[in-house]
Motif scaffolding. Sequence first.
Motif, PDB file in Angstrom:
ATOM      1  N   GLN A   2       0.824  -1.212   0.000  1.00 27.67           N
ATOM      2  CA  GLN A   2       0.000   0.000   0.000  1.00 27.67           C
ATOM      3  C   GLN A   2       0.860   1.265   0.000  1.00 27.67           C
ATOM      4  OE1 GLN A   2      -3.179  -0.284  -0.472  1.00 27.67           O
ATOM      5  NE2 GLN A   2      -2.957  -2.516  -0.364  1.00 27.67           N
ATOM      6  N   HIS A   8      -9.004  -9.487 -18.182  1.00 31.51           N
ATOM      7  CA  HIS A   8      -9.031 -10.811 -17.571  1.00 31.51           C
ATOM      8  C   HIS A   8      -7.771 -11.599 -17.952  1.00 31.51           C
ATOM      9  CE1 HIS A   8     -11.702 -14.645 -16.888  1.00 31.51           C
ATOM     10  NE2 HIS A   8     -10.565 -14.696 -16.253  1.00 31.51           N
ATOM     11  N   ASP A  45       0.380 -11.100  -4.405  1.00 28.21           N
ATOM     12  CA  ASP A  45      -0.765 -10.624  -3.629  1.00 28.21           C
ATOM     13  C   ASP A  45      -1.650  -9.738  -4.515  1.00 28.21           C
ATOM     14  OD1 ASP A  45      -2.483  -9.897  -1.635  1.00 28.21           O
ATOM     15  OD2 ASP A  45      -1.024  -8.797  -0.430  1.00 28.21           O
ATOM     16  N   GLN A  90      -5.584 -10.725  -6.277  1.00 27.20           N
ATOM     17  CA  GLN A  90      -6.793  -9.900  -6.118  1.00 27.20           C
ATOM     18  C   GLN A  90      -7.320  -9.439  -7.474  1.00 27.20           C
ATOM     19  OE1 GLN A  90      -8.089  -9.147  -2.917  1.00 27.20           O
ATOM     20  NE2 GLN A  90      -6.589 -10.669  -2.301  1.00 27.20           N
ATOM     21  N   LEU A 100      -9.154 -12.229  -9.267  1.00 24.23           N
ATOM     22  CA  LEU A 100     -10.493 -12.486  -8.722  1.00 24.23           C
ATOM     23  C   LEU A 100     -11.471 -11.413  -9.179  1.00 24.23           C
ATOM     24  CD1 LEU A 100      -9.630 -13.538  -5.052  1.00 24.23           C
ATOM     25  CD2 LEU A 100     -10.520 -15.011  -6.867  1.00 24.23           C
ATOM     26  N   GLU A 101     -10.997 -10.160  -9.161  1.00 23.02           N
ATOM     27  CA  GLU A 101     -11.889  -9.056  -9.516  1.00 23.02           C
ATOM     28  C   GLU A 101     -12.073  -8.934 -11.025  1.00 23.02           C
ATOM     29  OE1 GLU A 101     -10.378  -5.740  -7.240  1.00 23.02           O
ATOM     30  OE2 GLU A 101     -11.120  -6.629  -5.387  1.00 23.02           O
ATOM     31  N   ALA A 102     -11.274  -9.668 -11.783  1.00 22.96           N
ATOM     32  CA  ALA A 102     -11.472  -9.701 -13.236  1.00 22.96           C
ATOM     33  C   ALA A 102     -12.349 -10.888 -13.625  1.00 22.96           C
ATOM     34  CB  ALA A 102     -10.127  -9.786 -13.951  1.00 22.96           C
ATOM     35  N   GLY A 103     -12.725 -11.721 -12.639  1.00 16.31           N
ATOM     36  CA  GLY A 103     -13.610 -12.848 -12.918  1.00 16.31           C
ATOM     37  C   GLY A 103     -12.892 -14.174 -13.079  1.00 16.31           C
ATOM     38  N   ASN A 114     -11.155 -17.685 -11.828  1.00 15.78           N
ATOM     39  CA  ASN A 114     -11.411 -18.600 -10.724  1.00 15.78           C
ATOM     40  C   ASN A 114     -10.119 -19.323 -10.383  1.00 15.78           C
ATOM     41  OD1 ASN A 114     -11.173 -20.988 -12.458  1.00 15.78           O
ATOM     42  ND2 ASN A 114     -13.047 -20.167 -13.361  1.00 15.78           N
ATOM     43  N   MET A 115     -10.150 -20.105  -9.325  1.00 13.03           N
ATOM     44  CA  MET A 115      -8.921 -20.733  -8.829  1.00 13.03           C
ATOM     45  C   MET A 115      -8.326 -21.716  -9.832  1.00 13.03           C
ATOM     46  SD  MET A 115      -8.326 -19.132  -6.154  1.00 13.03           S
ATOM     47  CE  MET A 115      -6.857 -20.039  -5.688  1.00 13.03           C
ATOM     48  N   GLU A 116      -9.183 -22.351 -10.637  1.00 20.01           N
ATOM     49  CA  GLU A 116      -8.693 -23.298 -11.631  1.00 20.01           C
ATOM     50  C   GLU A 116      -7.856 -22.569 -12.687  1.00 20.01           C
ATOM     51  OE1 GLU A 116     -11.862 -25.674 -13.159  1.00 20.01           O
ATOM     52  OE2 GLU A 116     -10.619 -26.579 -14.713  1.00 20.01           O
ATOM     53  N   GLN A 117      -8.369 -21.444 -13.166  1.00 23.09           N
ATOM     54  CA  GLN A 117      -7.630 -20.658 -14.168  1.00 23.09           C
ATOM     55  C   GLN A 117      -6.335 -20.099 -13.573  1.00 23.09           C
ATOM     56  OE1 GLN A 117     -10.807 -17.906 -14.968  1.00 23.09           O
ATOM     57  NE2 GLN A 117     -11.402 -18.944 -16.860  1.00 23.09           N
ATOM     58  N   SER A 176     -17.378 -18.122  -8.809  1.00 20.88           N
ATOM     59  CA  SER A 176     -16.963 -18.241 -10.195  1.00 20.88           C
ATOM     60  C   SER A 176     -17.679 -19.426 -10.808  1.00 20.88           C
ATOM     61  CB  SER A 176     -15.463 -18.445 -10.302  1.00 20.88           C
ATOM     62  OG  SER A 176     -15.143 -19.693  -9.725  1.00 20.88           O
ATOM     63  N   LEU A 179     -13.889  -7.155  -4.880  1.00 28.11           N
ATOM     64  CA  LEU A 179     -14.981  -6.555  -5.647  1.00 28.11           C
ATOM     65  C   LEU A 179     -15.458  -7.514  -6.740  1.00 28.11           C
ATOM     66  CD1 LEU A 179     -13.562  -2.933  -6.106  1.00 28.11           C
ATOM     67  CD2 LEU A 179     -15.313  -3.690  -4.508  1.00 28.11           C
ATOM     68  N   PRO A 223     -16.372  -8.824 -10.495  1.00 24.57           N
ATOM     69  CA  PRO A 223     -15.817  -8.535 -11.825  1.00 24.57           C
ATOM     70  C   PRO A 223     -16.786  -7.638 -12.604  1.00 24.57           C
ATOM     71  CG  PRO A 223     -15.984 -10.898 -11.414  1.00 24.57           C
ATOM     72  CD  PRO A 223     -16.776 -10.210 -10.354  1.00 24.57           C
ATOM     73  N   PRO A 224     -16.330  -7.083 -13.735  1.00 18.63           N
ATOM     74  CA  PRO A 224     -17.243  -6.300 -14.577  1.00 18.63           C
ATOM     75  C   PRO A 224     -18.480  -7.130 -14.939  1.00 18.63           C
ATOM     76  CG  PRO A 224     -14.987  -6.066 -15.330  1.00 18.63           C
ATOM     77  CD  PRO A 224     -14.977  -7.129 -14.273  1.00 18.63           C
ATOM     78  N   ILE A 243     -18.651 -11.030 -16.698  1.00 21.82           N
ATOM     79  CA  ILE A 243     -19.007 -12.195 -15.878  1.00 21.82           C
ATOM     80  C   ILE A 243     -20.349 -12.769 -16.338  1.00 21.82           C
ATOM     81  CG2 ILE A 243     -20.198 -10.993 -13.965  1.00 21.82           C
ATOM     82  CD1 ILE A 243     -17.630 -13.741 -13.413  1.00 21.82           C
TER      83      ILE A 243
END
Lengths: 109, 205
Positions: A10, A42, A62, A66, A69-72, A74-77, B16, B66, B68-69, B73
Amino acid sequence: MAYYEEDDLQRFSEIAKHRPDLFEKFMAWYQACQEDGALSRHEKALIGLAVAHALQCPYCIDAFSQTCLEAGSNMEQMTEAIHMASALRGGAALIHGLQAHNSANKVSM
Amino acid sequence: MSTVLPVIQAELAANSFIDFDEKLAAYGVELRAAAVDTLQVNAVGYGIEGSGLILDLVYNPVGAFLPPPQASIEADFKRELATRYGISFNHLYTITNMPIRRFLDYLRRSGNEERYMRKLVEAFNPGTVQGLMCRTMVSVDWTGRLYDCDFNQMLELEVAAELPQTIADFDPETFARRRIMTGPHCFGCTAGSGSSCGGAVAVSA
């Protein structure tokens, strides 16, 4: 003092302190790279995660976990991206084995 | 169009599409029932293109990050739910987790409160403000008391003291120009693409 402090992520902008002009240029470039383009945000987030692991940078891992995750993602990808980076690092080490073979062969009868 | 057609909102609390199987296991009967229900409402026409029957899904992240867009999604969910489970739907709305009640308990237990709040504040988007639900709606509890939104109602944060406090005294003109009661949780609705019962609200990034 630990060499890596979680809160330092930060505080990244403090690096601008002595040359704000250079940091500003870096940030403009860094952010522009992550925008949607021929590759989606993504896809770029997954590339970032893979590179973070190749660099073994805990801050980047780190941050890009984040971002993924926020781009959509998942853990597999995300795990596949990490394996891709790891496999490339493994392969890069392994091909240097030929250097060792060459070196050994050079002095062997 | 959707205002005159039957609308079903099925909450599919998966973080997801490919983790869907894991979430089914984690959430057990409740989510299995949601998937089965979704197939059943598909079977009678909801979510089927051209039927005129709308099936909308709501997505919220399971964790301190947050959503995703919404557009991307939604496309992912449409593709994956169709190919994996034969489920189809019309729209997917993304909703940000509000840092109150159970989710706030989770943030505190997991040591994520400060980080999540900082994320919401840093992601503040002025483009969300025009579309915030509290600007055009109020919440009413079972006793008739008025709140600026559902979340304020959960927090028992009533409308401003100078306003009528109950639905019996409600005056649309006064409320259209009212001072809205806010708190730290409001950053949940203004972060990133914004959040509402109708999903993202931002008009500009």
